[in-house]
Design a protein around this motif. Structure first.
Motif, short mmCIF file in Angstrom:
data_model
loop_
_atom_site.label_atom_id
_atom_site.label_comp_id
_atom_site.label_asym_id
_atom_site.label_seq_id
_atom_site.Cartn_x
_atom_site.Cartn_y
_atom_site.Cartn_z
N ILE A 1 76.46 85.77 -9.96
CA ILE A 1 76.11 84.68 -10.88
C ILE A 1 76.76 83.44 -10.27
CG2 ILE A 1 76.23 83.83 -13.24
CD1 ILE A 1 74.99 86.66 -12.99
N TYR A 2 76.01 82.35 -10.22
CA TYR A 2 76.45 81.17 -9.50
C TYR A 2 76.19 79.93 -10.36
CZ TYR A 2 76.75 78.11 -5.36
OH TYR A 2 77.11 77.16 -4.45
N VAL B 1 79.36 90.78 -20.55
CA VAL B 1 78.55 89.61 -20.84
C VAL B 1 78.12 89.69 -22.30
CG1 VAL B 1 77.69 89.12 -18.53
CG2 VAL B 1 76.45 90.70 -19.95
N LYS B 2 78.07 88.55 -22.96
CA LYS B 2 77.64 88.52 -24.36
C LYS B 2 77.02 87.16 -24.66
CE LYS B 2 82.36 87.43 -25.75
NZ LYS B 2 83.52 87.83 -26.50
N TYR B 3 76.27 87.11 -25.74
CA TYR B 3 75.67 85.86 -26.16
C TYR B 3 76.02 85.59 -27.60
CZ TYR B 3 72.06 88.43 -28.70
OH TYR B 3 71.41 89.24 -29.58
N ASN B 4 75.91 84.32 -27.99
CA ASN B 4 76.18 83.92 -29.35
C ASN B 4 75.18 82.85 -29.73
OD1 ASN B 4 77.26 83.32 -31.83
ND2 ASN B 4 79.07 82.29 -31.04
N LYS B 5 74.33 83.16 -30.68
CA LYS B 5 73.37 82.17 -31.16
C LYS B 5 73.99 81.46 -32.35
CE LYS B 5 69.09 84.20 -29.76
NZ LYS B 5 67.69 84.13 -29.99
N ASP C 1 72.16 78.22 -26.83
CA ASP C 1 72.95 79.41 -27.12
C ASP C 1 74.14 79.45 -26.17
OD1 ASP C 1 70.75 80.03 -28.72
OD2 ASP C 1 69.92 81.41 -27.26
N LYS C 2 75.12 80.28 -26.53
CA LYS C 2 76.27 80.48 -25.64
C LYS C 2 76.11 81.79 -24.89
CE LYS C 2 80.16 78.39 -28.03
NZ LYS C 2 81.41 78.71 -28.73
N LEU C 3 76.38 81.74 -23.61
CA LEU C 3 76.44 82.92 -22.75
C LEU C 3 77.87 83.02 -22.25
CD1 LEU C 3 75.21 85.18 -20.92
CD2 LEU C 3 74.78 83.39 -19.24
N THR C 4 78.53 84.12 -22.55
CA THR C 4 79.91 84.32 -22.11
C THR C 4 79.93 85.41 -21.06
OG1 THR C 4 80.73 83.70 -24.30
CG2 THR C 4 82.26 84.88 -22.86
N ILE C 5 80.53 85.10 -19.93
CA ILE C 5 80.69 86.06 -18.84
C ILE C 5 82.18 86.28 -18.64
CG2 ILE C 5 80.24 86.59 -16.42
CD1 ILE C 5 77.85 84.62 -16.60
N VAL C 6 82.63 87.49 -18.96
CA VAL C 6 84.05 87.81 -18.81
C VAL C 6 84.25 88.46 -17.45
CG1 VAL C 6 85.99 89.10 -19.78
CG2 VAL C 6 84.23 88.15 -21.31
N GLY C 7 85.03 87.78 -16.63
CA GLY C 7 85.34 88.30 -15.31
C GLY C 7 86.71 88.94 -15.28
N LYS C 8 87.08 89.46 -14.14
CA LYS C 8 88.40 90.08 -13.99
C LYS C 8 89.51 89.04 -14.10
CE LYS C 8 86.80 93.92 -11.21
NZ LYS C 8 86.77 94.57 -9.91
N LYS C 9 89.22 87.79 -13.72
CA LYS C 9 90.25 86.75 -13.71
C LYS C 9 90.09 85.73 -14.83
CE LYS C 9 90.79 86.99 -8.74
NZ LYS C 9 90.64 86.29 -7.47
N LYS C 10 88.85 85.48 -15.27
CA LYS C 10 88.61 84.38 -16.19
C LYS C 10 87.36 84.63 -17.02
CE LYS C 10 88.07 79.40 -16.32
NZ LYS C 10 87.77 78.18 -15.63
N GLU C 11 87.32 84.00 -18.18
CA GLU C 11 86.13 84.03 -19.02
C GLU C 11 85.40 82.70 -18.84
OE1 GLU C 11 86.31 85.70 -23.10
OE2 GLU C 11 85.79 83.65 -23.71
N ASN C 12 84.11 82.76 -18.57
CA ASN C 12 83.29 81.55 -18.41
C ASN C 12 82.25 81.50 -19.52
OD1 ASN C 12 83.97 80.24 -15.68
ND2 ASN C 12 83.86 82.41 -15.20
N LEU D 1 69.31 90.60 -18.60
CA LEU D 1 69.12 90.61 -17.15
C LEU D 1 70.42 90.96 -16.43
CD1 LEU D 1 67.50 90.08 -14.58
CD2 LEU D 1 67.98 87.65 -14.88
N ILE D 2 71.51 90.33 -16.81
CA ILE D 2 72.79 90.59 -16.15
C ILE D 2 73.24 92.03 -16.39
CG2 ILE D 2 75.25 89.98 -16.07
CD1 ILE D 2 74.30 87.06 -16.82
N GLU D 3 73.08 92.53 -17.61
CA GLU D 3 73.45 93.92 -17.90
C GLU D 3 72.64 94.90 -17.05
OE1 GLU D 3 73.02 94.13 -22.17
OE2 GLU D 3 75.15 93.65 -22.47
N GLN D 4 71.35 94.62 -16.88
CA GLN D 4 70.51 95.47 -16.04
C GLN D 4 70.99 95.44 -14.58
OE1 GLN D 4 67.87 97.53 -17.06
NE2 GLN D 4 68.18 98.34 -15.01
N LEU D 5 71.33 94.25 -14.09
CA LEU D 5 71.85 94.13 -12.73
C LEU D 5 73.17 94.88 -12.57
CD1 LEU D 5 71.07 90.38 -11.98
CD2 LEU D 5 70.12 92.36 -10.78
#
Length: 122
Positions: free
Chosen positions: A55-56, A75-79, A86-97, A110-114
């Motif tokens: 993800i870039y 990964v999660k979303y919040n409407k 909407d909000k897309l939250t991507i929780v990484g090993k180091k940081k939440e974006n 899509l991200i969950e499938q990947l």
């Protein structure tokens, strides 16, 4: 890859956020869209792109964010009915974006499938 259960990402945006020079030999862009990266009170406009490897997020006003699929924990979303995006939250090993963009539910699918495909290949 198995894409049978995947909803179509309807918010196809500009595809000039990642040049082919930025991609590795076996990497390809799947989709991209305009998004805002929410960093505290700062909301930075840019382009969020999903490739088959990462993800870039690219913005003119800051350093790019690149998360490999193996770095993503959740990964999660919040409407929110009071906001357009909407909000897309991507929780990484180091940081939440956190990103604001249209159709975040589709992006999560899509991200969950990947992520599942990436696990199966390992």
């Amino acid at each position: 890859m198995c894409w049978d259960n995947l909803k179509i990402v309807r918010n196809m945006g500009n595809h000039d956020s990642i040049s082919s020079d930025d991609l590795s030999e076996e990497e390809y862009e799947i989709t991209s869209a305009k998004a805002k990266h929410c960093d505290g009170d700062n909301k930075i406009k840019g382009e969020l792109t999903i490739t088959n490897k990462r993800i870039y997020f690219s913005a003119k006003s800051r350093e790019d964010i690149s998360l490999g699929l193996d770095e993503i924990k959740l990964v999660k979303y919040n409407k929110n009915i009071f906001t357009i995006k909407d909000k897309l939250t991507i929780v990484g090993k180091k940081k939440e974006n956190v990103f604001r963009l249209n159709y975040s539910e589709d992006w999560v699918s899509l991200i969950e499938q990947l992520l599942r495909d990436n696990l199966n290949e390992s």
